[in-house]
Scaffold this active site. Structure first.
Site, PDB file in Angstrom:
ATOM      1  N   GLU A   1      -2.311 -14.213   1.084  1.00  0.00           N
ATOM      2  CA  GLU A   1      -2.507 -13.362   2.249  1.00  0.00           C
ATOM      3  C   GLU A   1      -3.954 -13.450   2.735  1.00  0.00           C
ATOM      4  O   GLU A   1      -4.210 -13.555   3.926  1.00  0.00           O
ATOM      5  CB  GLU A   1      -2.154 -11.909   1.913  1.00  0.00           C
TER       6      GLU A   1
ATOM      7  N   SER B   1       0.820  -1.219   0.000  1.00  0.00           N
ATOM      8  CA  SER B   1       0.000   0.000   0.000  1.00  0.00           C
ATOM      9  C   SER B   1       0.846   1.258   0.000  1.00  0.00           C
ATOM     10  O   SER B   1       1.981   1.275   0.493  1.00  0.00           O
ATOM     11  CB  SER B   1      -0.896   0.022   1.238  1.00  0.00           C
TER      12      SER B   1
ATOM     13  N   ALA C   1      -2.634   4.571  -2.701  1.00  0.00           N
ATOM     14  CA  ALA C   1      -2.915   3.259  -3.287  1.00  0.00           C
ATOM     15  C   ALA C   1      -3.320   2.315  -2.170  1.00  0.00           C
ATOM     16  O   ALA C   1      -2.510   1.607  -1.594  1.00  0.00           O
ATOM     17  CB  ALA C   1      -1.693   2.729  -4.035  1.00  0.00           C
TER      18      ALA C   1
END
Lengths: 379, 394
Positions: free
Chosen positions: B250, B135, B139
């Site tokens: 993830e 990130s 974003a």
């Protein structure tokens, strides 16, 4: 056991899908209703289903059955939920057969199971006495007389009661502080003197009967299972029925969702398919997941019955509660997302919510089973 | 090791019996007992250090990775047996590692031979603790909008910009990072996947204090950071594929948080102990109803994970369904902590002091609010389900 279908089970499911899709799609239900066919299902179709072996799936080979297990029957029920096909699969092939098998009464099994397996005879359970599901509250009396019993009382909500050749009835043979004690099960021919059957057409066009017993005599060889101790058999029977109904509700939910999803892709408003709107996408995605959860609990519960696991009761309540909630959501979203057309009788989606409502009520609604789940987990 | 399952089980049992220290055979009492390895990790005990060392040498911190890279080389059945035998003696995981759960699978799929030989053995032995550089301030949900530029300078890339929400960035050793290598390409093109040591000059790490008062996440700033060319993984400008592949791992990892941890009591059991029962029912009827709805979903979710695992074994791919698992698992975990807070009443409000273990429950409850944000928000997961599973347009 792995939570996946065997190759054989997949073939059975595909065969059921093919047969029901061609012989008994939702249109079949609509025609039965419009023709005001009074049995609520087609006896010819039931004969064909029996020829497919579906009336015999859980019946042991000794009594002319296939001995193929509850998972197999569950798959057929799931498919019949997709097509909303009315039949005595649950009332006879699942519930009545289970009660007979569990009773261990060889004579009665011999007499009835082989004829259930061929589709010739139909039986129904008659045990409810109130509009709410309270299987232990039995006021019907069975008084010993000569070589038998005389039964008096009223049974409500008897599924397919007007088609049954015989009823499996709960009656109190002894008074006890514990309502689960002193209950016995009897197999009662529907044409016995003193049996009066009143039948109601339900919202999903299935038939439910009130069966009045006015001093009906049954001989003692019609007693199923131990005297005074029939309740444990009923309880086990009901759990098998609940899991089967959960499987059917899973089919109802899936088909309702599939049709709705298709509509989201086709229907255009504001110049775009309505399925491109995030407000609808997220609801559809959530519903997808709820149905995935139901697939897991239904398969687990069916396998538990086949393995005779200790968790059948807990899994039955889990499956009945979860599938009831999910089919409620799926059928309600079905109507809402179809908009105005979803409210019309001409369109099929409304049939799904009606059948969900009936299935959810039978053998205890979601709330009943949430309550039971908590009790079984000791809180 | 034997190929016969029964022999293998006996061998595993014997090995664990000899090599798993007694102190490592009980459920963890707190998060501090979790071993994360790496340069900065301070072992809580010699037993913890030994356990990691032995499991790492055996390759059983990554039991199903190929032996040539230091993994255990176990097949599915053997892996299941190992897990069963570990569970049987209550053995703690020897290592918690983003290297194993996230980076490793991506390296195995996209890395070149030299990279596999360099990084995988070190990951397995727990020598490198990895941080994730995904990130950026602009974003988040729109991850592909990431900007951190890495400019080609021949034998190295020069990285600038910053990353945010880097888990344990302050204690990590290396970062796997998404960078922009072609600013002119469309946003999904022009992203590359790079690995670098967080000690490289030009990197500043700053922890972010969260509403829980803790700082599990960091901001990481880059100023002319030199990244050797050989540390770029996969095809240049095609890093988005790697990023997505890694994200599915993830999500699966995060979704397991929806399941109650082994050793901890169920919500209903906690409620009966704390609140008590009248007869055989919990004293609070409305709470009881809330709990049963939660536990029905919890059990259905556990069975769905079981089914998904069995389907994977039978050769069905999980694919985009991992997004739904992430969504549902994290929403369940938030419900669990809401219920636990309700159950503990005013005692749940404590923020400091020994009795509350420094406000552990309140802080954990607040931490769960991030579950449905990190690794892609619930809303993004539902978008993915709608688009990639249901085939809805737009």
């Amino acid at each position: 056991m792995a939570l996946v279908l065997t190759e054989e089970q997949t073939m059975l499911r595909d065969a059921a899908k093919d047969f029901l899709g061609s012989r008994a799609p939702v249109l079949h239900l609509r025609q039965l209703r419009d023709d005001e066919e009074t049995q609520g299902f087609s006896r010819e179709l039931w004969t064909e289903m029996a020829e497919m072996g579906w009336a015999a799936i859980i019946i042991p080979e000794t009594y002319g059955g296939l001995d193929y297990g509850y998972t197999g029957l569950g798959l057929v029920l799931e498919e019949s939920g997709r097509t909303l096909t009315p039949s005595p699969l649950i009332s006879t092939a699942l519930l009545s057969s289970s009660a007979l098998i569990l009773s261990g009464n060889d004579g009665l099994c011999e007499q009835w199971l082989s004829q259930i397996a061929t589709g010739e005879k139909l039986l129904s359970l008659a045990f409810e006495e109130s509009a709410q599901h309270r299987p232990a509250s039995v006021t019907t009396q069975a008084v010993s007389e000569g070589d038998g019993y005389r039964l008096s009382g009223t049974k409500l909500g008897v599924m397919n009661g007007n088609s049954a050749d015989a009823f499996i009835v709960t009656a109190r043979t002894r008074l006890s502080d514990d309502p689960c004690e002193g209950v016995s099960l009897f197999l009662l021919p529907a044409n016995a003197d003193g049996v009066k059957i009143e039948t109601t057409q339900l919202l999903d066009n299935h038939r439910s009967s009130t069966v009045r017993l006015d001093g009906v005599f049954v001989s003692s060889d019609q007693l199923m299972g131990p005297l005074h101790d029939g309740y444990p058999i009923l309880k086990k029977t009901l759990d098998r029925g609940r899991i089967g109904i959960a499987a059917e509700m899973l089919g109802v939910a899936q088909e309702s969702f599939d049709r709705t999803l298709q509509y989201l892709k086709e229907r255009k408003q504001f110049g775009v398919p309505i399925g491109s709107f995030q407000a609808l996408q997220h609801r559809a995605a959530t519903l997808f997941g709820e149905i995935e959860l139901c697939k897991s609990v239904v398969l687990k519960a069916l396998q538990a019955v086949d393995e005779n696991s200790d968790d059948i009761a807990l899994l039955a309540s889990l499956a009945k509660a979860k599938c009831g909630q999910t089919a409620k959501l799926a059928t309600a979203e079905g109507i809402q997302m179809h908009g105005g057309i979803g409210m019309t009788d001409e369109f099929d989606i409304g049939f799904f919510i009606k059948h969900w409502r009936a299935l959810n009520q039978q053998l205890g609604d979601s709330r009943f089973h949430l309550e039971r789940f908590a009790r079984l987990r000791a809180y | 090791m034997s190929t016969d399952p029964n022999m293998f089980r006996l061998e595993v049992r014997e090995w664990l019996d000899t090599n798993c220290p007694e102190e490592m055979r009980s459920p963890m009492s707190s998060e501090k007992d979790a071993c994360w390895g790496g340069r900065n990790f301070i072992f809580q005990s010699e037993a913890q250090r030994l356990w990691l060392h032995r499991m790492g040498e055996k390759g059983w911190t990554a039991p199903d990775w190929p032996k040539e890279y230091g993994g255990g080389g176990l097949n599915r059945e053997q892996l299941k047996i190992l897990n069963q035998e570990m569970k049987r003696i209550n053995a703690r995981p020897a290592l918690y590692s983003f290297g194993i759960s996230m980076l490793g699978p991506a390296l195995l799929k996209y890395g070149n031979e030299a990279q596999k030989l360099t990084y995988l053995p070190a990951i397995i032995r727990g020598e490198i603790r990895w941080a994730q550089g995904y990130s950026e301030p602009n974003a988040g949900s729109d991850l592909a909008n990431l900007q951190a530029p890495a400019v080609d300078k021949g034998d190295h890339y020069l990285l600038n910009g910053s990353k945010i929400w880097t888990s344990y960035g302050d204690v990590g050793d290396w970062m796997f990072c998404l960078v922009r290598t072609d600013p002119d390409a469309s946003k999904h093109q022009g992203i590359s996947f790079m690995l670098f040591d967080l000690k490289t000059p030009g990197i500043t790490v700053r922890p972010i204090k969260l509403i829980s008062g803790r700082s599990p996440f960091c901001e990481v700033f880059f100023e002319d950071v030199k990244i050797p060319r050989e540390q770029q993984v996969g095809e240049l400008n095609k890093g988005w594929s790697i990023a997505k592949y890694l994200l599915t791992h993830e999500r699966e990892m995060i979704s397991w948080t929806g399941l109650s941890r082994t050793g901890s009591d169920s919500v209903s059991k906690t409620a009966t102990q704390v609140i008590g029962k009248t007869g055989d029912k919990l004293d609070d009827a409305i709470l009881r109803a809330d709990i049963v709805r939660f536990e029905v979903d919890e059990m259905a979710f556990a069975l769905t994970i079981e089914r998904a695992r069995d389907e994977v074994k039978a050769g069905v791919s999980l694919g985009a369904v991992s997004s739904w698992f992430k969504f549902f698992g994290t929403e369940l975990n938030k419900q669990r902590y809401n219920l636990l807070m309700d159950i503990h009443g005013s005692e749940a409000l404590a923020w400091s002091g020994e009795a509350s273990d420094d406000g552990k429950l309140a802080r954990d409850w607040l931490r769960t609010k991030g579950n449905s944000i990190e690794g892609g928000t619930s809303e993004i997961q539902l978008n993915i389900v709608a688009k990639h599973i249901l085939g809805l347009p737009g």
